[in-house]
Design a protein around this motif. Structure first.
Motif, PDB file in Angstrom:
ATOM      1  N   ASP A   1     132.552  30.195  68.720  1.00  0.00           N
ATOM      2  CA  ASP A   1     131.906  30.313  67.496  1.00  0.00           C
ATOM      3  C   ASP A   1     131.684  29.347  66.675  1.00  0.00           C
ATOM      4  O   ASP A   1     131.098  29.162  65.895  1.00  0.00           O
ATOM      5  CB  ASP A   1     132.610  31.757  66.716  1.00  0.00           C
ATOM      6  N   ASP A   2     132.964  28.447  66.708  1.00  0.00           N
ATOM      7  CA  ASP A   2     132.976  27.321  65.676  1.00  0.00           C
ATOM      8  C   ASP A   2     133.492  26.292  66.650  1.00  0.00           C
ATOM      9  O   ASP A   2     135.068  26.062  66.596  1.00  0.00           O
ATOM     10  CB  ASP A   2     133.782  27.669  64.565  1.00  0.00           C
TER      11      ASP A   2
ATOM     12  N   THR B   1     128.333  25.462  70.265  1.00  0.00           N
ATOM     13  CA  THR B   1     128.009  26.767  69.459  1.00  0.00           C
ATOM     14  C   THR B   1     126.479  26.961  69.465  1.00  0.00           C
ATOM     15  O   THR B   1     125.815  25.830  69.295  1.00  0.00           O
ATOM     16  CB  THR B   1     128.605  26.657  68.039  1.00  0.00           C
TER      17      THR B   1
ATOM     18  N   THR C   1     123.566  27.749  67.342  1.00  0.00           N
ATOM     19  CA  THR C   1     123.431  27.382  65.820  1.00  0.00           C
ATOM     20  C   THR C   1     122.073  28.166  65.420  1.00  0.00           C
ATOM     21  O   THR C   1     121.492  28.322  64.284  1.00  0.00           O
ATOM     22  CB  THR C   1     123.268  26.042  65.499  1.00  0.00           C
TER      23      THR C   1
END
Length: 260
Positions: free
Chosen positions: A153-154, A183, A185
């Motif tokens: 996620d990050d 990730t 985006t």
């Protein structure tokens, strides 16, 4: 010569003009960023039969690599500027790769078909490669060198120095592995950071970008044409029927003479 693709930097020795013998010890000496020149990979250009040139790659620790996408693009750009050619066939341990001049300073290389079977990557034992039995369920891909891709996620929350070093030597990868954290985006848009085996953190990686594009498409996270933002800049990757095409800018830095 010193070159880089998005900060992924290379020393290039043209053995067609100089008869220097490259060894693992010499590669490590040149690769030392404090006492040598410094590089992520060293590439050696040689003559080839039925190809425009042949390339051999060394990592900073003196080990060899079958593929190096950004170095291949940089050298293709150098050779096309030198010869006036608009397309090249380049022989590597990965196989014969095609390079094309896209204009406006962009160069594309077909890095070949990806390997998705466990034995071709290779892995230590038979298993599905889409989600490995490792915490985080990474995807394994071969691009002439092995890759382990984590979708998170990050990615900025990942301590890449410790994370990459730990996974490079995972027992499922007998030849070690490159490690990417990724990730999603946006639509067909990825952000990636990479730990290269035998090198460490790099600002960009062409073969890793190709592996990430293949892994994302296999997992249904993107289509087969993606834009990838790396620490050093952007690469575009297109997984076509004839292979994985990777394109982006290249930079020539300087010529030098090694007297070490």
């Amino acid at each position: 010569m010193k070159m880089h693709g998005l900060g992924n930097d290379f020393v290039v020795v043209d053995q067609r003009a100089h008869s220097a013998e490259i060894t693992a010890d010499l590669a490590r000496a040149i690769g030392d960023r404090h006492r040598g020149v410094g590089f992520d990979q060293l590439a050696v250009i040689q003559d080839a039969i039925h190809a425009d040139m042949a390339l051999t790659f060394y990592n900073a620790d003196g080990s060899t690599a079958a593929a190096c996408g950004n170095a291949t693009r940089c050298i293709a750009r150098y050779e096309m500027d030198r010869s006036g050619a608009r397309a090249l066939k380049i022989r590597t341990e990965r196989g014969d790769l095609e390079a094309r001049d896209l204009g406006q300073g962009l160069t594309a290389v077909n890095m070949g078909e990806p390997f998705t079977d466990w034995a071709d990557i290779p892995l230590a034992r038979e298993m599905p490669t889409l989600e490995l039995p490792i915490d985080g369920a990474p995807t394994a891909t071969g691009m002439g060198n092995p890759h382990m891709t984590f979708f998170v996620d990050d990615l900025e929350a990942i301590d890449l120095p410790s994370f990459g070093a730990a996974h490079e030597h995972h027992p499922l990868f007998p030849e070690r592995t490159n490690v990417q954290v990724v990730t999603v985006t946006g639509e067909n848009h990825l952000r990636m950071r990479v730990w290269e085996r035998g090198v460490g953190i790099t600002l960009a990686s062409g073969s890793s970008s190709c592996a990430v594009a293949v892994a994302a498409a296999r997992r249904g996270l993107t289509g087969r044409t993606v834009r990838i933002d790396l620490d050093g800049g952007r690469l575009d990757v297109d997984w076509r029927d004839d292979g994985v095409w990777m394109s982006g800018p290249t930079s020539y830095v300087f010529d030098g003479v090694w007297r070490g």
